[in-house]
Design a protein around this motif. Sequence first.
Motif, PDB file in Angstrom:
ATOM      1  N   LEU A 242     -13.095 -16.990  51.433  1.00 59.49           N
ATOM      2  CA  LEU A 242     -13.687 -15.681  51.690  1.00 59.49           C
ATOM      3  C   LEU A 242     -15.132 -15.630  51.208  1.00 59.49           C
ATOM      4  O   LEU A 242     -16.019 -15.161  51.926  1.00 59.49           O
ATOM      5  CB  LEU A 242     -12.850 -14.603  50.997  1.00 59.49           C
ATOM      6  CG  LEU A 242     -13.297 -13.185  51.192  1.00 59.49           C
ATOM      7  CD1 LEU A 242     -12.365 -12.492  52.174  1.00 59.49           C
ATOM      8  CD2 LEU A 242     -13.259 -12.456  49.878  1.00 59.49           C
ATOM      9  N   ILE A 243     -15.384 -16.146  50.024  1.00 56.31           N
ATOM     10  CA  ILE A 243     -16.742 -16.117  49.474  1.00 56.31           C
ATOM     11  C   ILE A 243     -17.670 -17.041  50.257  1.00 56.31           C
ATOM     12  O   ILE A 243     -18.816 -16.684  50.552  1.00 56.31           O
ATOM     13  CB  ILE A 243     -16.725 -16.456  47.973  1.00 56.31           C
ATOM     14  CG1 ILE A 243     -16.109 -15.276  47.217  1.00 56.31           C
ATOM     15  CG2 ILE A 243     -18.112 -16.779  47.451  1.00 56.31           C
ATOM     16  CD1 ILE A 243     -15.978 -15.464  45.749  1.00 56.31           C
TER      17      ILE A 243
ATOM     18  N   ASP B 215     -19.160 -21.312  43.224  1.00 56.18           N
ATOM     19  CA  ASP B 215     -19.161 -21.400  41.766  1.00 56.18           C
ATOM     20  C   ASP B 215     -17.920 -20.746  41.151  1.00 56.18           C
ATOM     21  O   ASP B 215     -16.810 -21.099  41.475  1.00 56.18           O
ATOM     22  CB  ASP B 215     -20.457 -20.836  41.192  1.00 56.18           C
ATOM     23  CG  ASP B 215     -21.692 -21.584  41.688  1.00 56.18           C
ATOM     24  OD1 ASP B 215     -21.563 -22.790  41.989  1.00 56.18           O
ATOM     25  OD2 ASP B 215     -22.764 -20.977  41.791  1.00 56.18           O
ATOM     26  N   ASP B 216     -18.114 -19.781  40.246  1.00 58.26           N
ATOM     27  CA  ASP B 216     -17.003 -19.174  39.509  1.00 58.26           C
ATOM     28  C   ASP B 216     -16.472 -17.897  40.154  1.00 58.26           C
ATOM     29  O   ASP B 216     -15.522 -17.302  39.638  1.00 58.26           O
ATOM     30  CB  ASP B 216     -17.429 -18.860  38.076  1.00 58.26           C
ATOM     31  CG  ASP B 216     -17.698 -20.116  37.263  1.00 58.26           C
ATOM     32  OD1 ASP B 216     -17.136 -21.165  37.609  1.00 58.26           O
ATOM     33  OD2 ASP B 216     -18.462 -20.038  36.286  1.00 58.26           O
ATOM     34  N   GLY B 217     -17.061 -17.459  41.244  1.00 52.90           N
ATOM     35  CA  GLY B 217     -16.634 -16.214  41.881  1.00 52.90           C
ATOM     36  C   GLY B 217     -15.169 -16.189  42.278  1.00 52.90           C
ATOM     37  O   GLY B 217     -14.454 -15.228  41.962  1.00 52.90           O
ATOM     38  N   PRO B 218     -14.661 -17.227  42.968  1.00 51.09           N
ATOM     39  CA  PRO B 218     -13.248 -17.220  43.353  1.00 51.09           C
ATOM     40  C   PRO B 218     -12.300 -17.190  42.151  1.00 51.09           C
ATOM     41  O   PRO B 218     -11.291 -16.487  42.169  1.00 51.09           O
ATOM     42  CB  PRO B 218     -13.078 -18.516  44.136  1.00 51.09           C
ATOM     43  CG  PRO B 218     -14.438 -18.865  44.602  1.00 51.09           C
ATOM     44  CD  PRO B 218     -15.375 -18.360  43.561  1.00 51.09           C
TER      45      PRO B 218
ATOM     46  N   LEU C 140      -6.446 -18.601  44.996  1.00 53.61           N
ATOM     47  CA  LEU C 140      -7.711 -19.286  44.700  1.00 53.61           C
ATOM     48  C   LEU C 140      -8.384 -19.902  45.927  1.00 53.61           C
ATOM     49  O   LEU C 140      -9.557 -19.624  46.195  1.00 53.61           O
ATOM     50  CB  LEU C 140      -7.518 -20.315  43.589  1.00 53.61           C
ATOM     51  CG  LEU C 140      -8.780 -20.960  43.050  1.00 53.61           C
ATOM     52  CD1 LEU C 140      -9.746 -19.909  42.511  1.00 53.61           C
ATOM     53  CD2 LEU C 140      -8.438 -21.947  41.951  1.00 53.61           C
ATOM     54  N   PRO C 141      -7.714 -20.709  46.751  1.00 52.66           N
ATOM     55  CA  PRO C 141      -8.418 -21.265  47.919  1.00 52.66           C
ATOM     56  C   PRO C 141      -8.765 -20.197  48.959  1.00 52.66           C
ATOM     57  O   PRO C 141      -9.775 -20.302  49.648  1.00 52.66           O
ATOM     58  CB  PRO C 141      -7.444 -22.291  48.487  1.00 52.66           C
ATOM     59  CG  PRO C 141      -6.122 -21.946  47.928  1.00 52.66           C
ATOM     60  CD  PRO C 141      -6.361 -21.262  46.624  1.00 52.66           C
TER      61      PRO C 141
ATOM     62  N   ILE D 231      -8.406 -14.234  38.845  1.00 48.26           N
ATOM     63  CA  ILE D 231      -7.955 -13.719  37.552  1.00 48.26           C
ATOM     64  C   ILE D 231      -7.864 -12.203  37.589  1.00 48.26           C
ATOM     65  O   ILE D 231      -6.898 -11.610  37.089  1.00 48.26           O
ATOM     66  CB  ILE D 231      -8.901 -14.180  36.424  1.00 48.26           C
ATOM     67  CG1 ILE D 231      -8.760 -15.679  36.202  1.00 48.26           C
ATOM     68  CG2 ILE D 231      -8.619 -13.429  35.130  1.00 48.26           C
ATOM     69  CD1 ILE D 231      -9.824 -16.271  35.299  1.00 48.26           C
ATOM     70  N   LEU D 232      -8.846 -11.551  38.188  1.00 50.20           N
ATOM     71  CA  LEU D 232      -8.855 -10.093  38.262  1.00 50.20           C
ATOM     72  C   LEU D 232      -7.632  -9.569  39.011  1.00 50.20           C
ATOM     73  O   LEU D 232      -6.933  -8.666  38.537  1.00 50.20           O
ATOM     74  CB  LEU D 232     -10.142  -9.634  38.962  1.00 50.20           C
ATOM     75  CG  LEU D 232     -10.391  -8.143  39.030  1.00 50.20           C
ATOM     76  CD1 LEU D 232     -10.786  -7.629  37.655  1.00 50.20           C
ATOM     77  CD2 LEU D 232     -11.487  -7.855  40.028  1.00 50.20           C
TER      78      LEU D 232
END
Length: 131
Positions: A114-115, A59-62, A108-109, A67-68
């Motif tokens: 990782l997630i 979902d939005d985790g990556p 991002l990828p 961004i962080l």
Amino acid sequence: MTDVTQLTETEERPVKPAMWRGFRRKCPNCGEGHLFDGFLKVSDNCPACDETLSHHRADDGPAYLTILIVAHALGFGIHFVWSWFRPEPLVMATIFTVGSVALSLFLLPRLKGLIVAIQWAKRMHGFGKSH
């Protein structure tokens, strides 16, 4: 007598090697097959070991982690460059815009892999069931 399939479904999967494999965009199980079909689409199955990877829920985790990391890195970079070098604002904006896009596309990828690998190792979202 214990069922063999029950043992394989409950045995612990190593998290750190899976995370490293996912970060490298490889299958968290074998580390050989590609995790993605495209830039961010996770393969349904590993081409090397046939591990089912379609259960992921990244979902939005990556995106959040990207961004962080990018915001913190560029925030410190902007402060350092402006304090020491005082470049023209347009030059600085151009350099840091290109840097932020490049770093985001790089991370991002890898963070998505990782997630997905963490979810696989922890048997989350259906990764614990046999195929």
